[in-house]
Design a protein around this motif. Structure first.
Motif, short mmCIF file in Angstrom:
data_model
loop_
_atom_site.label_atom_id
_atom_site.label_comp_id
_atom_site.label_asym_id
_atom_site.label_seq_id
_atom_site.Cartn_x
_atom_site.Cartn_y
_atom_site.Cartn_z
N LEU A 76 0.62 -1.14 -0.06
CA LEU A 76 0.09 0.65 -0.09
C LEU A 76 0.89 0.97 -0.40
O LEU A 76 0.25 2.55 0.14
N ARG A 109 1.81 2.65 2.50
CA ARG A 109 1.78 3.17 3.79
C ARG A 109 1.54 2.22 5.02
O ARG A 109 2.22 1.58 5.07
N CYS A 137 -8.39 -1.40 -0.22
CA CYS A 137 -8.35 -0.24 -1.39
C CYS A 137 -10.11 0.26 -1.03
O CYS A 137 -10.57 1.42 -1.50
N LEU A 168 -9.15 3.13 1.56
CA LEU A 168 -8.96 3.87 0.94
C LEU A 168 -10.12 4.58 -0.50
O LEU A 168 -9.09 5.78 -0.53
N ARG A 169 -10.82 4.25 -0.73
CA ARG A 169 -12.04 3.97 -1.71
C ARG A 169 -11.00 4.57 -3.13
O ARG A 169 -11.20 5.22 -3.47
N ASP A 170 -10.10 3.43 -2.34
CA ASP A 170 -9.42 3.35 -4.58
C ASP A 170 -9.64 2.43 -5.31
O ASP A 170 -8.95 1.14 -5.20
N GLU A 171 -10.51 2.47 -5.97
CA GLU A 171 -11.24 2.23 -6.73
C GLU A 171 -10.06 1.02 -7.71
O GLU A 171 -10.49 0.06 -8.68
N PRO A 172 -8.86 1.76 -8.83
CA PRO A 172 -8.39 0.60 -9.74
C PRO A 172 -7.28 0.26 -8.88
O PRO A 172 -7.50 -1.22 -9.17
N GLY A 173 -7.20 0.29 -7.00
CA GLY A 173 -7.06 -0.79 -6.50
C GLY A 173 -7.80 -1.54 -6.65
O GLY A 173 -7.02 -3.08 -6.55
N HIS A 203 -7.22 -5.80 -7.11
CA HIS A 203 -6.28 -6.69 -6.16
C HIS A 203 -7.11 -7.89 -6.03
O HIS A 203 -7.78 -9.27 -6.30
#
Length: 194
Positions: free
Chosen positions: A15, A17, A152, A155-160, A164
Motif C-alpha cells: 500500500l 502506507r 483499497c 481507502l476508496r481506491d477503485e483502481p486498486g 487486487h
C-alpha cells in the motif's frame, strides 16, 4: 510472508502506507471471511464424530462452514440429501433418514439413528496470537490480495480494488483448481470397466 506479522508488513508495503497498522488486522479478517465463503478444499475437511440424532437433530460443530457429505452409520453407501427445513419438518422423524437440513446451529433429519460424515470447517484465523495456518503457509498471495482488496475499499481506491480483486479471484481459483487436480489426478477423469 509466512506469518501474521510478515503478512501485515507486506500489506503495508504494497500500500506504500505506514499509517494503517491499526486497521490491517481488520483487512486480514475480512479477507478470511471471504475465503471461508469461497473455498471448499480438502484442507478444510473434518470428520463429524458419530453422533446420535436426538429429537430429529444434532448440534453442528461451531466452526462448520459447509457439508461435504453426511450419512447414517450402517448406511454409508446412501449419503443424506440436503433439503429445506420445512421439507424435513413435513416428513417427521420416523425411520432411517434420507434427508437433512441445516438451520441455525443445528442439522435436522427426517429420521433417527447415528450420523457421521465429512464437514468443511472454517479456516483457522491468524492473528498475533495465532501467527499462521495452512492457507497462509501454502498460499500467501490469497491472504495478501484479499487483505489488499479490503484496504483499497477502506481507502476508496477503485483502481486498486479492481487490480487486487482480480488477483484475489485468481489466487482462490488456483487454490480450488490445485485441490481438484490433487484430489482427482492431473489428467481428465476416465471411466474404466471393472
Amino acid at each position: 510472508m509466512t506469518d501474521f506479522a510478515s503478512l501485515s508488513s507486506g500489506v503495508s508495503l504494497w500500500l506504500h502506507r505506514s499509517d494503517l497498522a491499526d486497521v490491517i488486522p481488520s483487512f486480514i479478517s475480512l479477507a478470511e471471511e471471504r475465503m471461508n465463503r469461497a473455498l471448499r478444499v480438502r484442507a478444510m475437511e473434518v470428520t463429524l464424530s458419530e453422533t446420535e440424532i436426538a429429537s430429529g437433530s444434532i448440534t453442528a460443530p461451531s466452526d462448520t462452514v459447509g457439508v461435504k457429505s453426511l450419512w447414517i452409520v450402517g448406511y454409508e453407501r446412501s449419503p443424506l440429501k440436503s433439503q429445506s427445513f420445512d421439507f424435513i419438518k413435513m416428513r417427521g422423524t420416523e425411520g432411517v433418514p434420507g434427508y437433512f437440513a441445516w438451520q441455525g446451529d443445528r442439522f435436522h433429519f427426517d429420521g433417527s439413528g447415528t450420523v457421521t460424515g465429512v464437514l468443511y470447517e472454517k479456516i483457522p484465523s491468524i492473528s498475533s496470537a495465532n501467527s499462521t495456518n495452512w492457507l497462509l503457509t501454502s498460499h500467501p498471495s490469497a491472504y495478501l490480495h484479499g487483505a489488499l482488496v479490503q484496504a483499497c475499499i477502506y481507502l476508496r481506491d477503485e483502481p486498486g480494488i479492481a487490480f487486487h480483486e482480480a488477483a484475489f479471484a485468481d489466487a482462490l481459483s488456483d487454490i480450488a483448481n490445485t485441490d481438484m487436480r490433487d484430489r482427482y489426478g492431473s489428467g481428465p477423469l476416465q471411466v474404466r470397466a471393472r
